[in-house]
Scaffold this motif. Structure first.
Motif, PDB file in Angstrom:
ATOM      1  N   ASP A  22     -29.155  -7.516  -2.805  1.00  0.00           N
ATOM      2  CA  ASP A  22     -28.809  -8.814  -2.189  1.00  0.00           C
ATOM      3  C   ASP A  22     -29.773  -9.901  -2.670  1.00  0.00           C
ATOM      4  O   ASP A  22     -30.443 -10.536  -1.867  1.00  0.00           O
ATOM      5  CB  ASP A  22     -28.850  -8.712  -0.648  1.00  0.00           C
ATOM      6  CG  ASP A  22     -30.239  -8.440  -0.106  1.00  0.00           C
ATOM      7  OD1 ASP A  22     -31.058  -7.837  -0.820  1.00  0.00           O
ATOM      8  OD2 ASP A  22     -30.529  -8.859   1.048  1.00  0.00           O
ATOM      9  N   ASP A  26     -37.435 -10.873  -4.359  1.00  0.00           N
ATOM     10  CA  ASP A  26     -38.002  -9.574  -4.761  1.00  0.00           C
ATOM     11  C   ASP A  26     -36.937  -8.681  -5.382  1.00  0.00           C
ATOM     12  O   ASP A  26     -37.249  -7.838  -6.234  1.00  0.00           O
ATOM     13  CB  ASP A  26     -38.698  -8.881  -3.582  1.00  0.00           C
ATOM     14  CG  ASP A  26     -37.791  -8.687  -2.382  1.00  0.00           C
ATOM     15  OD1 ASP A  26     -36.953  -9.562  -2.101  1.00  0.00           O
ATOM     16  OD2 ASP A  26     -37.927  -7.650  -1.702  1.00  0.00           O
ATOM     17  N   ASP A  27     -35.656  -8.863  -4.986  1.00  0.00           N
ATOM     18  CA  ASP A  27     -34.579  -8.111  -5.642  1.00  0.00           C
ATOM     19  C   ASP A  27     -34.542  -8.448  -7.136  1.00  0.00           C
ATOM     20  O   ASP A  27     -34.383  -7.556  -7.974  1.00  0.00           O
ATOM     21  CB  ASP A  27     -33.201  -8.489  -5.060  1.00  0.00           C
ATOM     22  CG  ASP A  27     -33.054  -8.165  -3.587  1.00  0.00           C
ATOM     23  OD1 ASP A  27     -32.338  -7.263  -3.226  1.00  0.00           O
ATOM     24  OD2 ASP A  27     -33.670  -8.858  -2.783  1.00  0.00           O
ATOM     25  N   ASN A  52     -29.846 -11.479   2.031  1.00  0.00           N
ATOM     26  CA  ASN A  52     -30.808 -12.587   2.040  1.00  0.00           C
ATOM     27  C   ASN A  52     -30.090 -13.936   2.096  1.00  0.00           C
ATOM     28  O   ASN A  52     -30.565 -14.875   2.738  1.00  0.00           O
ATOM     29  CB  ASN A  52     -31.700 -12.526   0.802  1.00  0.00           C
ATOM     30  CG  ASN A  52     -32.713 -11.397   0.893  1.00  0.00           C
ATOM     31  OD1 ASN A  52     -33.328 -11.203   1.932  1.00  0.00           O
ATOM     32  ND2 ASN A  52     -32.879 -10.656  -0.186  1.00  0.00           N
ATOM     33  N   LEU A 138     -31.299  -2.091  -2.210  1.00  0.00           N
ATOM     34  CA  LEU A 138     -32.338  -3.109  -2.015  1.00  0.00           C
ATOM     35  C   LEU A 138     -31.962  -4.127  -0.941  1.00  0.00           C
ATOM     36  O   LEU A 138     -32.663  -5.129  -0.782  1.00  0.00           O
ATOM     37  CB  LEU A 138     -32.589  -3.846  -3.342  1.00  0.00           C
ATOM     38  CG  LEU A 138     -32.748  -2.980  -4.598  1.00  0.00           C
ATOM     39  CD1 LEU A 138     -32.971  -3.868  -5.825  1.00  0.00           C
ATOM     40  CD2 LEU A 138     -33.913  -2.009  -4.445  1.00  0.00           C
ATOM     41  N   GLY A 139     -30.872  -3.892  -0.251  1.00  0.00           N
ATOM     42  CA  GLY A 139     -30.421  -4.837   0.769  1.00  0.00           C
ATOM     43  C   GLY A 139     -29.806  -4.083   1.945  1.00  0.00           C
ATOM     44  O   GLY A 139     -29.974  -2.866   2.062  1.00  0.00           O
ATOM     45  N   ASN A 181     -33.624  -5.359   6.123  1.00  0.00           N
ATOM     46  CA  ASN A 181     -32.430  -4.698   5.575  1.00  0.00           C
ATOM     47  C   ASN A 181     -31.726  -3.822   6.613  1.00  0.00           C
ATOM     48  O   ASN A 181     -30.496  -3.708   6.603  1.00  0.00           O
ATOM     49  CB  ASN A 181     -32.792  -3.843   4.349  1.00  0.00           C
ATOM     50  CG  ASN A 181     -33.155  -4.694   3.157  1.00  0.00           C
ATOM     51  OD1 ASN A 181     -32.772  -5.864   3.079  1.00  0.00           O
ATOM     52  ND2 ASN A 181     -33.912  -4.120   2.230  1.00  0.00           N
ATOM     53  N   ASP A 255     -38.767  -4.914  -2.894  1.00  0.00           N
ATOM     54  CA  ASP A 255     -37.724  -4.150  -3.582  1.00  0.00           C
ATOM     55  C   ASP A 255     -38.193  -3.582  -4.919  1.00  0.00           C
ATOM     56  O   ASP A 255     -37.675  -2.551  -5.380  1.00  0.00           O
ATOM     57  CB  ASP A 255     -36.489  -5.038  -3.814  1.00  0.00           C
ATOM     58  CG  ASP A 255     -35.814  -5.421  -2.509  1.00  0.00           C
ATOM     59  OD1 ASP A 255     -36.010  -4.725  -1.496  1.00  0.00           O
ATOM     60  OD2 ASP A 255     -35.103  -6.442  -2.497  1.00  0.00           O
TER      61      ASP A 255
HETATM   62 CA    CA Z   1     -33.431  -7.218  -0.895  1.00  0.00          CA
END
Ligand code: CA
Ligand code: BDR
Length: 325
Positions: A22, A26-27, A52, A138-139, A181, A255
């Motif tokens: 998302d 940081d993703d 995010n 990652l989300g 998350n 992430d």
């Molecule tokens: Ca994320």
């Protein structure tokens, strides 16, 4: 640090990888990092989710990450626009209105892939050899939860799930006990935990120990390539707000610890424990209840990472970002 994670040796083979994400400051760093390691991470696709920022922006930012990494060939499938049951929440206060701090965003050249993320996950995991695909998440975990609901047999194709999710010893970052998350879709996190697929979680317990410093950001900038400048710009804008809020000496790169774990699990230490998600309305909503000391005597369902080698992480990140355009 606790003793070495016994699962390490099983995790060193290259990964056939899908990244569910998302982006998110940081993703984007996690994605650039992963796309810089094609010999270890065979990335088949990115799947995006609202988190995010709303889905259209996370999907654009994922495509921007591919463009910046020189990998416009990696397909990006857009997924869930909203969580399973709860009201949607976003984190634009941390990641900016466009979902990316410190850098200008624009419409990337490559369009979204045809078809949705959930459909892609079901099709791909069904066709995959048994236990062959790693899913990095990652989300919020909405896409996989929807895919599991539609097609429970897809667990067969999964090798493991590596998640940035949860918090226990650190406390939360969106409520006193919940990490973003999980809080953004706790019902999805419950479904993912119940899947029976081997799970590694990198919670705030570890991400708040792997922090930026001026020197670490300067090394990235000094690489002299575009990707190094992008990562440094993102961190220069993203880190100070986290440092201020938590009174920490540096900012986390949450992430990106997932990418580092996939590439070099020996940088991290954890323990297989029993974890449950609290999805009841109330102060505990979105909390990961992590039974670190085995008080509940329930079977372990998560490899919970608690510590990591911060300098080793930044060395690995910098070394990989150096390979990009
Ligand atoms: Ca994320
Ligand atoms: C997680 O929440 C998001 O804001 C970040 O991208 C990361 O995935 C940290 O709690």
């Amino acid at each position: 640090m606790p003793p070495p994670n016994p699962a390490d040796t099983a995790h060193t083979a290259p990964h056939t990888l899908i990244i569910d994400t998302d982006p998110g400051a940081d993703d984007v760093i996690a994605l650039l990092f992963a796309m810089a390691a094609p010999e270890r991470l065979d990335i088949r696709a990115l799947t995006t989710v609202a988190g995010n920022v709303p889905l259209a922006k996370t999907s654009r930012n994922a495509r921007l990450a591919c463009e910046w990494a020189g990998r416009p060939d990696i397909p990006v499938y857009a997924g869930a626009q909203r969580p399973l049951k709860r009201t949607p929440i976003y984190a634009a206060n941390i990641h900016g209105r466009e979902g990316l701090t410190g850098v200008d965003v624009y419409e990337p050249a490559a369009p979204l892939a045809e078809g949705g993320a959930v459909e892609y996950l079901v099709r791909t995991l069904r066709a995959a050899p048994e236990k062959s695909v790693t899913l990095a998440m990652l989300g919020p975990q909405t896409n996989l939860a929807l895919a599991l609901e539609q097609a429970p047999d897809i667990v067969r194709g999964l090798r493991e799930l590596v998640l940035m999710a949860g918090a226990h010893f650190n406390g939360g970052n969106i409520t006193p006990v919940a990490e973003f998350n999980v809080f953004a879709d706790p019902h999805a996190a419950e479904a993912v935990l119940a899947s029976g697929v081997p799970i590694t979680m990198l919670p705030l317990d570890v991400t708040h120990k792997i922090l930026t410093s001026d020197e670490r950001i300067a090394r990235l900038r000094k690489l002299g390539n575009r990707a190094g400048a992008i990562v440094a710009d993102i961190l220069d804008a993203y880190a100070p707000q986290e440092m201020k809020h938590y009174d920490m000496p540096g900012g986390p790169v949450h992430d990106a610890t997932v990418t580092a774990y996939l590439l070099q699990p020996s940088l991290f230490r954890g323990r297989r424990i029993h974890v449950e998600i609290d999805s009841r309305e109330g102060m505990g909503f979105g909390q990961t209840v992590a039974d670190w000391h085995g008080s509940l005597r329930r079977p372990a369902n998560v490899n919970w990472i608690i510590d990591g080698d911060a300098q080793g992480f930044f060395d690995l990140l910098t070394e990989h970002i150096a390979r990009l355009p």
